[in-house]
Scaffold this active site. Structure first.
Site, PDB file in Angstrom:
ATOM      1  N   GLU A  85       0.830  -1.201   0.000  1.00 37.67           N
ATOM      2  CA  GLU A  85       0.000   0.000   0.000  1.00 37.67           C
ATOM      3  C   GLU A  85       0.866   1.254   0.000  1.00 37.67           C
ATOM      4  O   GLU A  85       1.830   1.326   0.775  1.00 37.67           O
ATOM      5  CB  GLU A  85      -0.925   0.024   1.222  1.00 37.67           C
ATOM      6  N   ALA A 102       1.452   0.095  10.760  1.00 34.97           N
ATOM      7  CA  ALA A 102       0.993  -1.283  10.567  1.00 34.97           C
ATOM      8  C   ALA A 102       0.226  -1.333   9.257  1.00 34.97           C
ATOM      9  O   ALA A 102      -0.141  -0.307   8.690  1.00 34.97           O
ATOM     10  CB  ALA A 102       0.116  -1.730  11.739  1.00 34.97           C
ATOM     11  N   MET A 103      -0.028  -2.561   8.774  1.00 30.86           N
ATOM     12  CA  MET A 103      -0.674  -2.729   7.473  1.00 30.86           C
ATOM     13  C   MET A 103      -1.636  -3.893   7.505  1.00 30.86           C
ATOM     14  O   MET A 103      -1.302  -4.979   7.985  1.00 30.86           O
ATOM     15  CB  MET A 103       0.403  -2.947   6.398  1.00 30.86           C
ATOM     16  N   GLU A 104      -2.837  -3.667   6.937  1.00 24.70           N
ATOM     17  CA  GLU A 104      -3.959  -4.588   7.068  1.00 24.70           C
ATOM     18  C   GLU A 104      -4.028  -5.652   5.986  1.00 24.70           C
ATOM     19  O   GLU A 104      -5.117  -6.071   5.603  1.00 24.70           O
ATOM     20  CB  GLU A 104      -5.264  -3.792   7.053  1.00 24.70           C
ATOM     21  N   ASN A 105      -2.903  -6.147   5.479  1.00 26.44           N
ATOM     22  CA  ASN A 105      -2.972  -7.196   4.461  1.00 26.44           C
ATOM     23  C   ASN A 105      -3.963  -8.269   4.897  1.00 26.44           C
ATOM     24  O   ASN A 105      -3.933  -8.733   6.037  1.00 26.44           O
ATOM     25  CB  ASN A 105      -1.597  -7.836   4.267  1.00 26.44           C
ATOM     26  N   HIS A 140      -7.500  -1.715  15.113  1.00 24.14           N
ATOM     27  CA  HIS A 140      -7.620  -0.914  13.887  1.00 24.14           C
ATOM     28  C   HIS A 140      -7.366  -1.783  12.657  1.00 24.14           C
ATOM     29  O   HIS A 140      -8.132  -1.751  11.685  1.00 24.14           O
ATOM     30  CB  HIS A 140      -6.601   0.234  13.948  1.00 24.14           C
ATOM     31  N   GLU A 141      -6.301  -2.582  12.691  1.00 23.04           N
ATOM     32  CA  GLU A 141      -5.984  -3.417  11.525  1.00 23.04           C
ATOM     33  C   GLU A 141      -7.018  -4.517  11.327  1.00 23.04           C
ATOM     34  O   GLU A 141      -7.342  -4.877  10.190  1.00 23.04           O
ATOM     35  CB  GLU A 141      -4.577  -4.006  11.666  1.00 23.04           C
ATOM     36  N   HIS A 152      -9.965  -3.329   9.415  1.00 23.68           N
ATOM     37  CA  HIS A 152      -9.744  -3.277   7.965  1.00 23.68           C
ATOM     38  C   HIS A 152     -10.112  -4.591   7.267  1.00 23.68           C
ATOM     39  O   HIS A 152     -10.312  -4.585   6.046  1.00 23.68           O
ATOM     40  CB  HIS A 152      -8.286  -2.964   7.666  1.00 23.68           C
ATOM     41  N   GLU A 173      -9.783   4.229   6.235  1.00 22.53           N
ATOM     42  CA  GLU A 173      -9.053   4.653   7.426  1.00 22.53           C
ATOM     43  C   GLU A 173      -9.920   5.359   8.464  1.00 22.53           C
ATOM     44  O   GLU A 173      -9.691   5.203   9.666  1.00 22.53           O
ATOM     45  CB  GLU A 173      -7.879   5.547   7.019  1.00 22.53           C
TER      46      GLU A 173
END
Length: 899
Positions: A146, A306-309, A341-342, A345, A364
């Protein structure tokens, strides 16, 4: 085959920034071989295409990859053809591949491409991260796609709306762990090194003989998804495991958290939070989490937080690791809200995805409100997250949105350089604040029901704003679109000016700017404002102001205020008399005005006075009136206001010392009452208030507190143990030690940074290194940061020096000297805009503003333009505040504070 580059003059026009629509991908077979010793990868992708319009040219995204042979098979033509030519648009990161025979409309085809690339430390695409083992640097690899970096790892149609299914195969050394979005369905070990660039896995024989064993891991095919949430990783990972049972289907799903073996023991808390929130999300949305598993991978090098893969969340150590024996509540909150939060997503963004980055806020804003407030409040009710939202998100949003250089929440992104820049407080915090205001207006239960309808209608699809408003409107029967439109599509927010007549109030709305009243050209928007009027008869959430001004009946002889609970995205300007009356009532009792009311009142008064709508002295008087306040969050707003003034007047020693003395008057009694000892039995509020009080006391140079903390650090130097220092006060102690001490303390902090016991300690050390008032040590800190700091951590070092009024000019000059080095190192990363901000945001004179403009003249600022413009606005606003309020502040301090 050589690839000609399209010149800048012939690159795509602004209206042509999106990929052509002649074909759409429906499925990818992606095979990637990872060599962690050579730090390279190679692969092969087969992409199934639906041909929507006749074409002989395929246009897709690719960047930093060497593309090999490209072939195209067509069902309709019953032939396979190789390319006749190719060309590359460097700026647009698009490959054009031309074929001799056109694909007919309505047909299907399969594109096959071999490719290879290098693993770099860029923290974008498929990259390497490092850790230490037995004194040696070791490597592992993971993805961060992303917003637009999937194309750095495999050729693809890299736009959110172009969803497809993905079948991933990873080839790696046999002693490593391979992860992807879905569970592995097979894993076979080979004694010959496999090749990833052949057309099939059967090309193993092409590999070179190797003493090491390699393996091929195949993963299940994903549901339809966007390229930016595809993920994989390879390395020597360890894991902890848990599970949860779906309240909808009764299925039990495995949950894991992965990290390198040296860190995995600190990952339990994050795993526990994930297991707690998942079933709550399912019940709230009435939609089951659709994948067979949900992993988290903790990375030591990670650009974003962080990232919501989908199925494989990733993030930096500070967002997921907790030292159970040395945990402070701030770290617990950060990890819990990040994890929640993740997970949010998985629904907002992954199941239902924005159609284009214009609608980033649909991802977001919702993940912020749902993940960090509505859901996490059910797990940790003692944290008062609804109240803390005002401090953590609403104020951050209003601060940024008060600038002329703001942008709408729903913002056009015609250029890839713009996309990284909109991951900011407007897409996250303002979007969440508007949604919170909407939820308060329609009722939270109905709001959530409408959100569920929205998600169900767009399952596995893409959405735009109107889809959401229709869902909530259907659940509530209200004109949601009409109410919320200008909050999302227009930049800025209003200040409501309130005047009184007998039995009524007149309310007028104008755009609020941090520099003062807006000029007519900047004051054209009329918002539909839920007034949330609190009076003796209760709270009326239904009345709205949808014109420039209006009059509302109310008994003004009894206590009242607008924006009850501070749920609205606006500021309220009362007459001085009414402000005093509200403040007196709020300070006297919580019966009328809630905690949220008091927080909002303080923040509004601070912002309005700094912008010239009222005297700064009125804000200082309000702070003094709240000297007996008991709540941590109210004290946080008060001390934030004083700190903002100190930050503006940082070069005026007399005012700075006066504000420090005022802070000592407020914080000293709190420290005396609460002490320095923490108890596991006390409430989070008491814990955080004590920490805040000690921080304020030490920052204002209260000698007894400074001596206490410096003594703790001296004991640490003598014994090598910091067990006597409360975890809550570790960072404050470090800062005092470096400020009060010298070379010995400075070197000790560098050693702590090099070998921290947990991420929180590392961050504390990095920030504290900037606390020395010695310009030489400040410069040494910055040199040390660039030489020894991880890319993800440079902002902590820079932030520490920027916060120090004695050395912030050292940072500005250092940045100017090293600009080329810094730009090259962080080009394309999220961090770049924050580094620019840290380097200049502390300045506060028109001379500094003009010199900053001149420095950047002629430079390519496209990747941090928004941040730079916002920083320049901040400098101008502080300069205006100084010119307007210097005498007022000096007079108030002289009359009210004993130095």
């Amino acid at each position: 085959m050589s690839t000609p580059i399209v010149s800048a003059s012939s690159a795509a026009a602004p209206q042509d920034f999106r990929l052509p629509t002649a074909v759409r991908p429906s499925h990818y077979d992606v095979t990637i071989r990872t060599d962690l010793e050579k730090l390279t990868f190679d692969g092969f992708v087969k992409i199934n295409l639906d041909v929507k319009a006749e074409t002989s040219t395929l246009v897709f995204n690719s960047s930093d990859l060497n593309l090999g042979n490209i072939t195209l098979q067509s069902d309709a033509l019953h032939t396979a053809q190789t390319e006749s030519s190719r060309s590359f648009e460097k700026e647009q990161e698009r490959m054009h591949v031309h074929f001799a025979t056109s694909l007919p409309a309505g047909s299907k085809a399969q594109l096959q491409i071999a490719f290879d690339g290098k693993l770099t430390g860029s923290m974008m695409g498929y990259y390497y991260s490092t850790y230490e083992q037995d004194g040696k640097t070791k490597y592992y690899a993971l993805t961060q796609f992303e917003p637009t970096a999937a194309r750095r790892s495999f050729p693809c149609w890299d736009e959110p709306a172009l969803k497809a299914t993905f079948a991933v195969t990873l080839i790696s050394r046999a002693d490593t762990v391979s992860l992807s979005n879905m569970p592995a369905i097979s894993e076979e070990v080979y004694t010959t090194e496999p090749s990833a660039t052949g057309s099939t896995i059967s090309s193993l024989a092409l590999g070179s003989k190797s003493e090491e064993k390699w393996k091929i891991t195949k993963f299940e095919t994903t549901p339809p998804m966007s390229s930016y949430i595809v993920a994989w990783a390879n390395g020597p990972f360890a894991h902890l495991e848990s599970s949860y049972t779906s309240p909808i289907s009764g299925k039990t799903r495995p949950l894991r958290i992965y990290a390198t073996p040296d860190l995995i023991h600190q990952a339990q808390f994050g795993l526990d939070v994930k297991a707690k929130v998942l079933p709550i999300y399912e019940k709230v949305f009435d939609i089951e989490y659709p994948l067979p598993k949900l992993d988290t991978l903790v990375a030591t090098d990670f650009d974003a937080g962080a990232m919501e893969n989908w199925g494989l969340i990733t993030g930096r150590t500070s967002m997921y690791l907790l030292d159970a024996e040395r945990a402070d509540i701030k770290t617990k909150k950060r990890i819990a809200t990040t994890q929640s939060h993740e997970v949010a997503h998985m629904w907002f963004g992954n199941i239902t995805t924005m159609e284009w980055w214009t609608y980033l806020y649909l991802n977001e804003g919702f993940a912020t409100l749902m993940g960090e407030v509505i859901i996490i409040a059910r797990v940790f009710p003692e944290w008062k997250v609804y109240s803390e939202f005002i401090t953590d998100h609403l104020q951050a949003a209003l601060h940024l949105d008060a600038k002329l250089s703001s942008h709408p929440v729903e913002v056009d992104c015609p250029d890839a350089n713009e996309i990284n820049q909109i991951f900011d407080s407007l897409s996250y915090s303002k979007a969440a604040s508007v949604l919170r205001m909407l939820a308060n207006w329609v009722g939270e239960e109905q709001f959530v029901k409408g959100v569920s309808l929205y998600l169900k209608k767009r399952l596995y699809g893409n959405s735009v704003s109107r889809d959401l408003w229709e869902g909530i409107g259907e659940a509530t029967g209200k004109d949601v679109a009409g109410m919320v439109e200008n909050w999302i599509s227009k930049m800025g927010f209003p200040v409501l000016t309130v005047t009184e007549t007998e039995g009524a109030i007149k309310v007028r709305q104008d755009r609020f700017l941090e520099t003062g009243p807006a000029e007519p050209k900047d004051n054209e928007t009329i918002w539909t404002v839920p007034l949330s009027l609190q009076s003796s008869s209760g709270i009326d959430t239904k009345i709205v102001l949808d014109k420039r001004e209006d009059t509302f009946a109310i008994d003004t002889s009894k206590p009242w205020k607008l924006n009850a609970g501070t749920t609205g995205v606006y500021r309220v300007l009362y007459t001085p008399e009414r402000l005093n009356a509200i403040a007196e009532e709020a300070a006297r009792s919580e019966d009328v005005f809630s905690l949220e009311d008091r927080i909002g009142l303080v923040y509004d008064t601070a912002a309005l006075s700094e912008a010239g709508f009222a005297k700064v002295s009125s804000a200082l008087s309000l702070y003094k009136a709240f000297k007996d306040e008991k709540e941590f969050l109210v004290w946080g707003s008060i001390l934030s206001g004083i700190g903002s003034l100190r930050n503006a007047f940082w070069e005026n020693d007399e005012i700075v010392e006066g504000l420090r003395a005022f802070t000592r008057e407020l914080a000293g009694p709190l420290v005396a009452r609460l002490g320095y000892e923490y108890s596991a039995d006390e409430s989070p509020d008491i814990t955080e208030l004590r920490t805040l009080a000690v921080q304020a006391a030490s920052g204002s140079r209260l000698e007894s507190t400074v001596e206490k903390l410096h003594g703790w650090f001296t004991t640490f130097l003598e014994t090598g143990s910091d067990d006597h220092i409360p975890p809550e006060l570790l960072g404050i102690t470090y800062s005092v030690a470096v400020w009060r001490g010298g070379r010995a303390e400075f070197e000790a902090l560098k050693k702590i940074h090099a070998k921290p016991r947990n991420p929180a300690q590392a961050i504390a050390a990095m920030q504290a290194l900037g606390s020395s008032e010695d310009p030489a040590l400040a410069r040494e800190t910055l040199e040390y940061a660039l030489e020894h700091g991880r890319d993800q951590d440079i902002v902590y070092f820079f932030g520490g020096v920027s916060a120090n009024r004695k050395t912030r000019r050292v940072l500005t000059e250092f940045f100017k000297e090293r600009y080329d080095q810094i730009y090259k190192r962080f080009d394309g990363n999220f961090s770049l805009k924050f580094i620019v901000e840290r380097a200049f945001n502390g300045l506060s004179s028109i001379k500094d503003h003009d010199e900053t403009v001149e420095f950047f003249r002629g430079k390519d600022i496209s990747k941090y333009r928004m941040s730079l413009e916002q920083t320049l606005d901040s400098i101008k606003a502080k300069a205006a505040l100084i010119e307007r309020s210097k005498e007022d502040v000096e007079q108030w301090l002289a009359a009210n504070v004993q130095k």
